[in-house]
Design a protein around this motif. Sequence first.
Motif, PDB file in Angstrom:
ATOM      1  N   GLU A 511     -87.444  -6.517  67.332  1.00 41.71           N
ATOM      2  CA  GLU A 511     -86.343  -5.883  68.166  1.00 41.71           C
ATOM      3  C   GLU A 511     -86.701  -4.719  68.289  1.00 41.71           C
ATOM      4  OE1 GLU A 511     -81.494  -6.099  68.381  1.00 41.71           O
ATOM      5  OE2 GLU A 511     -82.462  -5.018  66.453  1.00 41.71           O
ATOM      6  N   THR A 513     -85.418  -0.910  69.984  1.00 41.20           N
ATOM      7  CA  THR A 513     -84.409  -0.198  70.272  1.00 41.20           C
ATOM      8  C   THR A 513     -84.438   1.293  70.267  1.00 41.20           C
ATOM      9  OG1 THR A 513     -83.541   0.244  68.042  1.00 41.20           O
ATOM     10  CG2 THR A 513     -82.883  -2.095  68.881  1.00 41.20           C
ATOM     11  N   ASP A 515     -83.068   3.249  68.585  1.00 40.97           N
ATOM     12  CA  ASP A 515     -82.980   3.665  67.100  1.00 40.97           C
ATOM     13  C   ASP A 515     -84.144   3.326  66.408  1.00 40.97           C
ATOM     14  OD1 ASP A 515     -80.383   4.254  67.765  1.00 40.97           O
ATOM     15  OD2 ASP A 515     -79.595   2.260  67.136  1.00 40.97           O
ATOM     16  N   GLY A 516     -85.112   2.683  66.988  1.00 38.14           N
ATOM     17  CA  GLY A 516     -86.310   2.128  66.201  1.00 38.14           C
ATOM     18  C   GLY A 516     -86.637   0.710  66.500  1.00 38.14           C
ATOM     19  N   ILE A 517     -87.763   0.483  65.520  1.00 40.68           N
ATOM     20  CA  ILE A 517     -88.140  -1.165  65.577  1.00 40.68           C
ATOM     21  C   ILE A 517     -87.679  -1.982  64.393  1.00 40.68           C
ATOM     22  CG2 ILE A 517     -90.331  -2.584  65.845  1.00 40.68           C
ATOM     23  CD1 ILE A 517     -91.390  -0.110  67.454  1.00 40.68           C
ATOM     24  N   HIS A 518     -87.089  -2.970  64.698  1.00 38.17           N
ATOM     25  CA  HIS A 518     -86.514  -3.704  63.576  1.00 38.17           C
ATOM     26  C   HIS A 518     -87.140  -5.068  63.686  1.00 38.17           C
ATOM     27  CE1 HIS A 518     -83.438  -0.632  63.528  1.00 38.17           C
ATOM     28  NE2 HIS A 518     -83.318  -0.782  64.614  1.00 38.17           N
ATOM     29  N   TYR A 520     -87.163  -9.201  62.076  1.00 35.65           N
ATOM     30  CA  TYR A 520     -86.231 -10.031  61.598  1.00 35.65           C
ATOM     31  C   TYR A 520     -87.311 -11.344  61.160  1.00 35.65           C
ATOM     32  CZ  TYR A 520     -82.561  -7.391  63.537  1.00 35.65           C
ATOM     33  OH  TYR A 520     -81.513  -6.197  63.949  1.00 35.65           O
ATOM     34  N   TYR A 527     -81.587 -14.456  64.462  1.00 39.95           N
ATOM     35  CA  TYR A 527     -81.425 -13.353  64.966  1.00 39.95           C
ATOM     36  C   TYR A 527     -79.928 -13.098  65.472  1.00 39.95           C
ATOM     37  CZ  TYR A 527     -81.540  -9.537  68.451  1.00 39.95           C
ATOM     38  OH  TYR A 527     -81.241  -8.484  69.337  1.00 39.95           O
ATOM     39  N   THR A 531     -77.047 -10.705  64.055  1.00 34.53           N
ATOM     40  CA  THR A 531     -76.921  -9.588  64.566  1.00 34.53           C
ATOM     41  C   THR A 531     -75.466  -9.466  65.464  1.00 34.53           C
ATOM     42  OG1 THR A 531     -78.150 -10.014  66.743  1.00 34.53           O
ATOM     43  CG2 THR A 531     -79.301  -8.780  64.856  1.00 34.53           C
TER      44      THR A 531
END
Length: 540
Positions: A511, A513, A515-518, A520, A527, A531
């Motif tokens: 993912e 975003t 805010d950064g890369i996540h 899963y 997912y 989430t």
Amino acid sequence: MIRLDSISKQNGRQIVFIEASMALNKGEKAGLVGPNGAGKTTLFRMIAGQEPPDEGQVSVDRGVTIGYFSQDVGEMSGRSAAAEVMEGAGPVSVVAAELRELETAMADPDRMDEMDAIIERYGEVQARFEELDGYALDGRAREVLAGLGFSQEMMDGDVGKLSGGWKMRVALGRILLMRPDVMLLDEPSNHLDLESLIWLEGFLKGYDGALLMTSHDREFMNRIVNRIVEIDGGSLTSYAGDYGFYEQQRALAEKQQQAQFERQQAMLAKEIAFIERFKARASHAAQVQSRVKKLEKIDRVEPPRRRESVSFEFRPAPRSGEDVVTLARVNKSYGTRTIYEGLDLKLRRRERWAVMGVNGAGKSTLLKLIAGAAEPDSGTVAVGASVKMGYFAQHAMEVLDGDQTIFEWLEGRFPQAAQGSLRALAGCFGFSGDDVEKRCRVLSGGEKARLVMAGMLFDPPNFLVLDEPTNHLDMATKQMLIEALAAYEGTMLFVSHDRHFLAALSNRVLELTPDGIHAYGGGYTEYVARTGQEAPGLRS
């Protein structure tokens, strides 16, 4: 609201409808289904009054407004995207146009002698504009465009500079803003990303008019429609429920019809055997004659139409090393815009990564970096041992030779393959019969994409990098692709807005975003469960 009574229609030599009937009632949301070329667009055009049936009647109740979104959006230029959307807003757009003309006239010194009449008319038109809530129109238009993925800059820019896919969104926005009594939507999901698709889904659920739509996205259709209308062999058949229920009911009806056909065939065979056995005997003449008459009166049960089911077994991919791709401290910017900063990522053998993120998050950029179609500004992208990569993106269509036919292009790529195998492959991707003799230059964008996909998967690489692979596939071809890729033993990295495809094939989610890369573990279904959202930034 809308009725089709015993309509018949022929396009050239093709008979599209034979005494077909249907009705669309107030508030109904219906999905229109049928194989490619069955007549879905022809039906839309007849309801919209763009072409008449050869026989029968199309009736629309007095005063009912119809908004028709088709894949042919026409020319757009010289106006902003917001102005273009507002142009289709029904009566209020006509009033707004007159208001603009009067404002121009009031500023024209050559028309001073008409000024009293112009000002008086302006007052009347302005009152009507307020009555129609016209001053809220710009805000509503921007709300629709934002839902369809437009930035403020794109809303105010010249619509003529947008790509074909974005113009499609403008044309769709025009119909949505209009909020007619009836919407006819021909493949509205084709050029949307997942976020826009989910927004449109919510919009259409809240729309209180009647809706008739086609879509190759089964999840999208399932969540909106409460009825399916099937075009099959020139007739129209309605099924209550969504697409999943329609599939079950159709399969059940076909099974029942097959059983009925087989029972009648057994009975007919028995009767015919009796007639053949005793027709020469005078003692049985009355019985024979009676049975002949009985057979003449029987309504014959037709066997169910065999639907072409496409399937193809792709060859096994050669095995790669365990580490397929490693990205270390990757930085990538376009101008002043930073896409990646210090990105570390490792893809291992047999992992299937679905890449998710809002527009501009860098999904396609990541795929390009890994495929070698773009270079990082700094950092490294290392492809592992024995990795044979296949990269599908829109520019992949440039590999086609316009002068070659579909079959010649496939034969040139796979000279050792049997003709039957190549024809089967072409059929899987929607090119059956004489279609394989079409020259590549006359293919639509969707047909080119399907052909490139076919060429890539016939001799499969062990690492597939796919950017929106399902964009131009119908449901049957999409299902064939899902089934083929489910059995594929290589590694996958893909971007898709099709939730059925995402859920069926992913076992990892990346993912992207602000805010950064996540990352899963688990696929798209996990997912969503973890989430509470179907796409980054959207609550389900």
